[in-house]
Design a protein around this motif. Sequence first.
Motif, mmCIF file in Angstrom:
data_model
loop_
_atom_site.group_PDB
_atom_site.id
_atom_site.type_symbol
_atom_site.label_atom_id
_atom_site.label_comp_id
_atom_site.label_asym_id
_atom_site.label_seq_id
_atom_site.Cartn_x
_atom_site.Cartn_y
_atom_site.Cartn_z
ATOM 1 N N PRO A 1 0.825 -1.220 0.000
ATOM 2 C CA PRO A 1 0.000 0.000 0.000
ATOM 3 C C PRO A 1 0.856 1.266 0.000
ATOM 4 O O PRO A 1 1.859 1.356 0.700
ATOM 5 C CB PRO A 1 -0.788 -0.104 1.310
ATOM 6 N N LEU A 2 0.426 2.213 -0.804
ATOM 7 C CA LEU A 2 1.064 3.524 -0.828
ATOM 8 C C LEU A 2 -0.003 4.476 -0.336
ATOM 9 O O LEU A 2 -1.098 4.521 -0.880
ATOM 10 C CB LEU A 2 1.474 3.836 -2.270
ATOM 11 N N ILE A 3 0.299 5.196 0.722
ATOM 12 C CA ILE A 3 -0.723 6.095 1.241
ATOM 13 C C ILE A 3 -0.310 7.530 0.944
ATOM 14 O O ILE A 3 0.873 7.822 0.792
ATOM 15 C CB ILE A 3 -0.927 5.892 2.744
ATOM 16 N N GLY A 4 -1.275 8.402 0.877
ATOM 17 C CA GLY A 4 -0.868 9.754 0.526
ATOM 18 C C GLY A 4 -1.972 10.775 0.571
ATOM 19 O O GLY A 4 -3.131 10.475 0.889
ATOM 20 N N GLY A 5 -1.565 11.993 0.263
ATOM 21 C CA GLY A 5 -2.441 13.140 0.381
ATOM 22 C C GLY A 5 -3.160 13.505 -0.904
ATOM 23 O O GLY A 5 -4.041 14.348 -0.907
ATOM 24 N N LEU A 6 -2.773 12.873 -2.006
ATOM 25 C CA LEU A 6 -3.565 13.063 -3.228
ATOM 26 C C LEU A 6 -4.827 12.225 -3.085
ATOM 27 O O LEU A 6 -4.802 11.166 -2.478
ATOM 28 C CB LEU A 6 -2.784 12.566 -4.446
ATOM 29 N N GLY B 1 -4.909 3.315 -3.172
ATOM 30 C CA GLY B 1 -4.014 4.413 -2.831
ATOM 31 C C GLY B 1 -3.445 5.122 -4.041
ATOM 32 O O GLY B 1 -2.671 6.057 -3.894
ATOM 33 N N HIS B 2 -3.820 4.673 -5.243
ATOM 34 C CA HIS B 2 -3.328 5.343 -6.447
ATOM 35 C C HIS B 2 -4.010 6.686 -6.604
ATOM 36 O O HIS B 2 -5.207 6.793 -6.362
ATOM 37 C CB HIS B 2 -3.609 4.499 -7.698
ATOM 38 N N PRO B 3 -3.265 7.703 -7.070
ATOM 39 C CA PRO B 3 -3.875 9.018 -7.260
ATOM 40 C C PRO B 3 -4.992 8.951 -8.279
ATOM 41 O O PRO B 3 -4.901 8.205 -9.253
ATOM 42 C CB PRO B 3 -2.728 9.883 -7.798
#
Lengths: 347, 646
Positions: free
Chosen positions: B457-462, B468-470
């Motif tokens: 998993p890639l987590i983020g603010g986008l 978790g994909h933008p």
Amino acid sequence: MSMLPAPSLSNKELVNDDVDLMSETTPTTSPVAAGNRQSGSDSPAIAEPPREKLTKKAITADLPTWCPGCGDFAVLAAFYKVIEKRQLEHEKIVTLAGIGCSSRFPYFVNGHGAHYIHGRAVPLASGISLARPDLHVFLFGGDGDGFSIGGNHLDHGARKNINMTYFIMDNFVYGLTKKQTSPTSPIGFKQDRPHGRNRSAGESDEKIDRRRGDLHRAHSRRKVNHMISDRARVRSSGLQRHRMLERMRDFPRRVRSGQSEEGRQLRSIQEKKWDNTPEDELRHDVTDELAAHKLASLPFPGVFGVFYETDRPSKNALEKKWIETTREKTGGASDLELLKKTFDRMK
Amino acid sequence: MNETPVVTKGDGATAAATSTPVSERADLRPENIRDAVIRLAGNSQDGIQTAGAFLARLAGRSDHDVMTYMTIPATISGGPSIFQVRIGSGEVLSAGDEADFLVAFYQHSYQDHLDFLREGGVLLYDSDNVEPNLDDKRFVYVGVPITGLTVEALGGTAKDKGKNIFVLGLIAKIFNLDDDKLKKLISEKFAGKDQSIVNTALMAFQAGYAYPVGNVLTKHYRFEHFPKTSGRAQITMDGNQALAYGLIAAGVRYGAGYPITPWSSIMETLRRELPKYGGIFVQAEDELGAVSLALGFSYSGYLAVTGSAGPGISLKAEAIGWASMAEIPLIVCNIQRGGPSTGLPTNVEQSDLHQAIFGSHGDSPRVVLAAASVEDCFYIAIEAARIARKYSTPVFILSDTSLATRIEAFDEPDLSKLMVDPKPDLTPREGGFKPYDLERITQHIPPGTRILDGKYPLIGGLEHDEMGHPTGSPKLHMAMTAKRRNKLRKLAEEIPVPEVFGDQEGDTLLVGWGSTYGPIHDAVKMGREHGEKIGAIHLRHVHPLPNGLEKIFANFERVVTVEMNDQGLYGFGQLATILRARYCEPKIQSVTKTDGLTFRVKEILQGVFPGKFVSVRGYSPNRPVSGNGEQDVDVARAESIEQGVG
Ligand SMILES: Cc1ncc(C[n+]2csc(CCOP(=O)(O)OP(=O)(O)O)c2C)c(N)n1
Ligand code: SF4
Ligand SMILES: [Mg+2]
């Protein structure tokens, strides 16, 4: 960090506590987990299948969204190679970034990771690195992210010397927001829009001093191999700063020629071999702060390679030592006993 | 239990507002009391905080209820300051509107604080420094050459250092306090230092204790003893300590901060304590760094804390929005002080509620809790950690200057039941893990967790899809916005509806949040004694609000929030504004003030019932309830401002 114990220990002793990326990974538990708690979990255990070799394919994620020809590709390709070469445990790899074109990096790596906010990824990475010595913390970002909005964090992350590997992809411009000047834009640099102030090249070039992290500088076209070679010290003791000079695909002509990228030979730093030969006299001592400063202030595009490297104790090691000394004093009491004792004193 | 905030003497006479002729006071006698407010007024370098803290801890050890109140000068080098202790044999909720006993070290202390001494109260003054107006017959005057006697008792080198402990001895005598316990406390406090310091302190205490105070005051007081029923020992600490230790009990082992009044002492406590528990607290380069470090700790699997006061929370706002978006658990303490900007750094205000609820760009839901008392600072930390973990969300804990600095005694928490194990769960997961599954509440999976299908998993603010994909998809942004909001609606379902204190139905329901708990409850007691139909609820969960408040509101003619913030452009305090938006009830109003001081009980009653409860001296009763058409600007009392500086 006034309360940090004075580093009376020899640096060597402390640095040895760090995990070395070069060697095979030694799984280390966090200071907390290593405390008085049993490891293990309430969740039902899943039988772990055997590990396969970590290939480029396994760590590749989304197709990069960068412009064709962007220098960031070279760094990504090099990173894949580093990972393949090191054969780290897949789940222990953490890629992190701030905001910018280059900061999209973690999306292109299949691994645990986080895409954070503009300029603050160094402290984010610091938290992860301090709490989890078992992880390999890789941080990516641009010149705007690292030298401008995040400049303060870079200084202090390096001063505290927190274990992480930080790749700064310096394209001398704010790429994502469409080519405004960055702190590394050369004098005379004209943005397409809007026009902004010019900054002298090198104004915030590598300022190297003992308080800052190790510094390695590469060029995205030619010298990224440094990143892969052992001499590039992609390991996790202290903060490793790698500044990658690169070009934007449609970088303005003037600047591009200023970089003298095409045609001219890019010079590498010859590091001392300590072999007592006359040639070695002329080679660069990477522990010599002054010499590193001199190299760093050469006119653009300067030289490439390792400028400076120190064995200062990392904050990770200092904190670990402090925890150990403190816990020794408490006689290894359990958390419950500790807090009860504190409350007894407040009765 | 003492039913009124004024001192009720053993003979049943209410002391407030009765002017006793001095002639009648000549024959003072031993007296049982339930409750006394003692105000020490001097300069901060005199160690009056230390003396006051001894009294508070003694009260805790003797099973009395105790509450303190102090002002701290904004400068390091000292300046006028006070420490007020209220000791009671019943439940003490507020620090007291008036003092029964004023100790004045200097002329300015006398002048600034005489208005807070009730009529018939005792003025104990240092006759070496203070010349009171003895013609004012409202008070009992006890002059003691405190400076001279202290210097005499301790010898020349100590100068007048030790006056505080000398006065402690005097007070111990006058209130018939357990001098052995006090001496033990003094020895404990200075233990670890030079033995001669302990001896000097004990000498000063003894000198005060032995002073023939009977020559000037022929009455001594004795607190009635009501054994506590809980059977648990009392612990005495301030709100910031309670919050820090609550976090430790809650399994918080990592944190980061940057110094600011009045948050700093939490940071210092955690920096000292956490390594004992195997944890780390980092003093960061700034608040942006601090919140980012804390998010790094949380991301790595250890729920972490950061904190500050208003200015620092403003700097953290962007990162807290990231925590909402990326759905990472985090505890953010805001120990509120007067704002905006640098504001009133050492005064109290509750003006950061809206900042806590809304303070980030975009729709960034988070949880906001507010501690009601020093004891509650401990338990609210545990609740905050529970919610942060369960809902993978940032949680604010709001406290303030008054809670941070005041000392209270409370039942020792049952730690064996409360302690939470901080260890992250790194059990390997089956494949198909979605960090932002739309079907369930996000559970953050820390790095180091093996995911068996090899998709990490890639987590983020986008804005992102379930993996978790933008994404820029309008549909997904709507779905994810709803996901982040709905989990807090889910939380609202499990929050208990607060109990109504006082009348269960009637004219007025007071609604409070944070440190106003004590004065609001005392106001309800006093109001009911005077025939008002009044009740109160206190909100610990301010955002989201518990479900079912509307049923309570329906039982009252009007609902009045009591808040230490401004009535704003539209005439309502910050909580009232939220409640009005939530319930669309015109009957929701507010009593607000911005003088930088805690509410006095009568201030609340005078605000809620204009024209009534006007008996407190020195207070202008013309403070209408805001929001009822009268858009009166709250004028801070000149007298309070002076006192705030003092
Ligand atoms: C707080 C904040 N300010 C401004 C921005 C807008 N912004 C996004 S990326 C960026 C600059 C990126 O430049 P650099 O770090 O050099 O990355 P590059 O795109 O060149 O790789 C800016 C100003 C932002 N996202 N957040
Ligand atoms: S805009 Fe520049 S930095 Fe961004 S992807 Fe394109 S070439 Fe690379
Ligand atoms: Mg750039």
